[in-house]
Scaffold this motif. Structure first.
Motif, PDB file in Angstrom:
ATOM      1  N   CYS A 136      46.497  42.816  39.632  1.00 41.00           N
ATOM      2  CA  CYS A 136      46.437  41.521  38.869  1.00 41.00           C
ATOM      3  C   CYS A 136      45.531  41.999  37.727  1.00 41.00           C
ATOM      4  N   ILE A 137      46.626  41.396  36.169  1.00 44.77           N
ATOM      5  CA  ILE A 137      46.338  41.207  34.815  1.00 44.77           C
ATOM      6  C   ILE A 137      45.925  39.639  34.865  1.00 44.77           C
ATOM      7  N   PHE A 138      44.461  39.725  33.663  1.00 42.57           N
ATOM      8  CA  PHE A 138      44.136  38.506  33.288  1.00 42.57           C
ATOM      9  C   PHE A 138      43.989  38.953  31.937  1.00 42.57           C
ATOM     10  N   PHE A 139      43.959  37.663  31.221  1.00 47.62           N
ATOM     11  CA  PHE A 139      44.365  37.426  29.797  1.00 47.62           C
ATOM     12  C   PHE A 139      44.013  36.472  29.095  1.00 47.62           C
ATOM     13  N   ASP A 140      42.430  36.480  28.002  1.00 45.25           N
ATOM     14  CA  ASP A 140      41.509  35.466  27.990  1.00 45.25           C
ATOM     15  C   ASP A 140      42.269  35.476  26.653  1.00 45.25           C
ATOM     16  N   ASN A 141      42.746  34.591  25.677  1.00 42.87           N
ATOM     17  CA  ASN A 141      42.546  33.852  24.294  1.00 42.87           C
ATOM     18  C   ASN A 141      43.734  34.306  24.159  1.00 42.87           C
ATOM     19  N   PHE A 142      44.520  33.701  25.150  1.00 43.65           N
ATOM     20  CA  PHE A 142      46.150  34.795  24.088  1.00 43.65           C
ATOM     21  C   PHE A 142      46.944  34.101  23.524  1.00 43.65           C
ATOM     22  N   ASP A 143      47.573  34.878  22.583  1.00 40.99           N
ATOM     23  CA  ASP A 143      47.855  34.801  21.605  1.00 40.99           C
ATOM     24  C   ASP A 143      48.382  35.757  20.553  1.00 40.99           C
ATOM     25  N   PRO A 144      49.759  34.904  21.057  1.00 43.78           N
ATOM     26  CA  PRO A 144      51.238  35.979  20.611  1.00 43.78           C
ATOM     27  C   PRO A 144      51.798  35.837  18.818  1.00 43.78           C
ATOM     28  N   SER A 145      50.542  35.317  18.599  1.00 41.10           N
ATOM     29  CA  SER A 145      51.046  33.966  16.846  1.00 41.10           C
ATOM     30  C   SER A 145      51.673  34.994  15.850  1.00 41.10           C
ATOM     31  N   GLN A 199      50.968  40.282  39.246  1.00 35.72           N
ATOM     32  CA  GLN A 199      50.777  39.098  39.137  1.00 35.72           C
ATOM     33  C   GLN A 199      49.780  38.960  37.510  1.00 35.72           C
ATOM     34  N   VAL A 200      50.039  37.859  36.485  1.00 32.84           N
ATOM     35  CA  VAL A 200      49.087  38.014  35.649  1.00 32.84           C
ATOM     36  C   VAL A 200      48.517  36.523  35.434  1.00 32.84           C
ATOM     37  N   PHE A 201      47.875  36.081  34.784  1.00 33.90           N
ATOM     38  CA  PHE A 201      47.130  35.111  34.541  1.00 33.90           C
ATOM     39  C   PHE A 201      46.869  34.988  33.496  1.00 33.90           C
ATOM     40  N   PHE A 202      47.018  33.926  32.307  1.00 33.83           N
ATOM     41  CA  PHE A 202      46.565  33.661  31.349  1.00 33.83           C
ATOM     42  C   PHE A 202      46.016  32.392  30.598  1.00 33.83           C
ATOM     43  N   SER A 203      45.325  32.315  29.698  1.00 27.28           N
ATOM     44  CA  SER A 203      44.233  31.148  28.894  1.00 27.28           C
ATOM     45  C   SER A 203      44.925  31.142  27.539  1.00 27.28           C
ATOM     46  N   SER A 204      45.339  29.652  27.073  1.00 23.57           N
ATOM     47  CA  SER A 204      45.231  29.832  25.426  1.00 23.57           C
ATOM     48  C   SER A 204      45.253  28.248  24.883  1.00 23.57           C
ATOM     49  N   LEU A 205      45.458  27.875  23.753  1.00 27.48           N
ATOM     50  CA  LEU A 205      45.697  26.753  22.954  1.00 27.48           C
ATOM     51  C   LEU A 205      46.770  26.209  23.846  1.00 27.48           C
ATOM     52  N   ALA A 206      47.575  26.487  23.752  1.00 29.70           N
ATOM     53  CA  ALA A 206      49.051  26.360  23.885  1.00 29.70           C
ATOM     54  C   ALA A 206      50.184  27.212  24.040  1.00 29.70           C
ATOM     55  N   LEU A 207      51.096  26.883  25.199  1.00 29.23           N
ATOM     56  CA  LEU A 207      51.870  27.915  25.343  1.00 29.23           C
ATOM     57  C   LEU A 207      52.475  28.803  24.244  1.00 29.23           C
ATOM     58  N   PRO A 208      52.913  29.926  24.332  1.00 27.19           N
ATOM     59  CA  PRO A 208      53.424  30.725  22.992  1.00 27.19           C
ATOM     60  C   PRO A 208      55.289  30.013  22.303  1.00 27.19           C
ATOM     61  N   PRO A 209      55.413  30.495  21.241  1.00 25.91           N
ATOM     62  CA  PRO A 209      55.966  29.723  20.526  1.00 25.91           C
ATOM     63  C   PRO A 209      57.689  29.912  20.448  1.00 25.91           C
ATOM     64  N   GLN A 210      57.236  31.296  20.583  1.00 23.00           N
ATOM     65  CA  GLN A 210      58.648  32.432  20.277  1.00 23.00           C
ATOM     66  C   GLN A 210      59.408  32.243  21.784  1.00 23.00           C
ATOM     67  N   SER A 211      61.077  31.133  22.013  1.00 20.57           N
ATOM     68  CA  SER A 211      61.144  30.908  23.127  1.00 20.57           C
ATOM     69  C   SER A 211      61.397  32.022  24.413  1.00 20.57           C
ATOM     70  N   GLN A 212      61.363  33.449  23.123  1.00 24.07           N
ATOM     71  CA  GLN A 212      61.934  34.299  24.571  1.00 24.07           C
ATOM     72  C   GLN A 212      60.714  34.852  25.438  1.00 24.07           C
ATOM     73  N   LEU A 213      59.570  34.881  24.600  1.00 25.73           N
ATOM     74  CA  LEU A 213      57.913  35.422  25.614  1.00 25.73           C
ATOM     75  C   LEU A 213      57.819  33.918  26.065  1.00 25.73           C
ATOM     76  N   ALA A 214      58.543  33.125  25.736  1.00 26.58           N
ATOM     77  CA  ALA A 214      57.543  31.374  26.438  1.00 26.58           C
ATOM     78  C   ALA A 214      58.918  31.252  27.257  1.00 26.58           C
ATOM     79  N   MET A 215      59.556  31.952  27.536  1.00 26.04           N
ATOM     80  CA  MET A 215      60.598  32.032  28.792  1.00 26.04           C
ATOM     81  C   MET A 215      60.094  32.738  30.307  1.00 26.04           C
ATOM     82  N   ARG A 216      59.872  34.552  29.310  1.00 23.10           N
ATOM     83  CA  ARG A 216      59.621  35.540  30.229  1.00 23.10           C
ATOM     84  C   ARG A 216      57.876  34.282  31.187  1.00 23.10           C
ATOM     85  N   ILE A 217      57.121  34.049  30.596  1.00 22.41           N
ATOM     86  CA  ILE A 217      55.956  34.384  30.495  1.00 22.41           C
ATOM     87  C   ILE A 217      56.180  32.733  32.077  1.00 22.41           C
TER      88      ILE A 217
END
Length: 208
Positions: free
Chosen positions: A143-152, A173-191
Motif C-alpha cells: 500500500c502506497i500513500f501520496f500526500d500533497n499529490f500534484d501532477p500539474s 492499493q494507493v491513497f492520495f490527498s490533494s486540493l483537487a483531482l488531476p486536471p489531465q483526463s488520462q491520469l484522472a481516469m486511471r486514478i
C-alpha cells in the motif's frame, strides 16, 4: 475462556508486531497490569512502523474516527480493492486521515510506504536516473500513500503517469490527498479506477 485465578471471562487483547495483528487472551481483572503494558508496547511498535514507512513525526499517532468509515465503498477499501483520494482545502484533515489509514493497515501487517509527493518530485527532478529505483521501492510495498499529490508540472507528467499506471497494473492499493483531482483526463481516469474520491470539508466531515 475462563481465568484460572478468578474464574472470570478472558478478553482478547490486540498484539501488534512486525508480523501483523494477533490477540492474546487475558483477564481484565487479574492481568490489568499486563494489558496496560501491552497497549503501551503496541503504541511504541506502531509509532516505530509509522516512522519507518515515511509518515511525518507530527502524524505518527493519527487514527481514524467512526465517521471516517462512513462512506460508500468502504468494503472495497478494507478489502484492498481500492484506495481513497482525499480532496480538500488546507486544514481539512487530509494528511491526518492518510496517516490514520496507514496506521490501521500497518497494525494489520500490511507493508506500507508514505510519501510527501512534493518531496518525492524534488528528489526525482534532482536525479531522473533514480526513477526506476523509486518505482521498485514502491512496488515492494503493498500500500502506497501520496500526500500533497500534484501532477500539474508538465515536465513531470510522463513520469507521474507511468508511476501511477505501474501501481495500478501491479494491483497496489494507493491513497492520495490533494486540493483537487488531476486536471489531465488520462491520469484522472486511471486514478478513478484505483480509488474512491472523498471531498473533505472544514470541520472534519466527508462530502461523498
Amino acid at each position: 475462556m475462563i481465568c484460572k485465578i478468578c474464574g472470570g471471562a478472558l478478553e482478547a487483547v490486540d498484539v501488534i508486531s512486525d508480523k501483523g495483528l494477533t490477540s492474546m487472551p487475558l483477564c481484565p481483572r487479574c492481568d490489568e497490569g499486563a494489558i496496560v503494558d501491552m497497549k503501551a508496547r503496541n503504541k511504541r511498535v506502531l509509532t516505530r512502523k509509522m516512522t519507518e514507512c515515511g509518515v511525518p513525526e507530527l502524524y505518527t499517532e493519527s487514527s481514524l474516527s467512526a465517521s471516517d468509515m462512513l462512506f460508500p465503498g468502504k468494503e472495497d477499501v478494507i478489502n484492498a480493492e481500492k484506495g481513497i483520494y482525499y480532496i480538500g482545502e488546507t486544514g481539512t484533515g487530509k494528511t491526518y486521515r492518510l496517516a490514520g489509514w496507514c496506521s490501521l493497515l500497518l497494525s494489520m501487517g500490511v507493508q506500507c510506504r508514505f510519501y510527501d509527493f512534493s518531496d518525492f518530485v524534488c528528489d526525482l527532478r534532482a536525479d531522473f536516473k533514480r526513477y526506476n529505483d523509486h518505482k521498485r521501492e514502491m512496488l515492494r510495498a503493498e500500500c502506497i500513500f501520496f500526500d500533497n499529490f500534484d501532477p500539474s508540472n508538465q515536465y513531470m507528467y510522463d513520469f507521474i503517469f507511468n508511476l501511477v499506471n505501474a501501481l495500478y497494473t501491479n494491483r497496489r492499493q494507493v491513497f492520495f490527498s490533494s486540493l483537487a483531482l488531476p486536471p489531465q483526463s488520462q491520469l484522472a481516469m486511471r486514478i478513478s479506477q484505483m480509488t474512491i474520491q472523498l471531498e473533505l470539508q472544514k470541520g472534519g466531515g466527508n462530502a461523498n
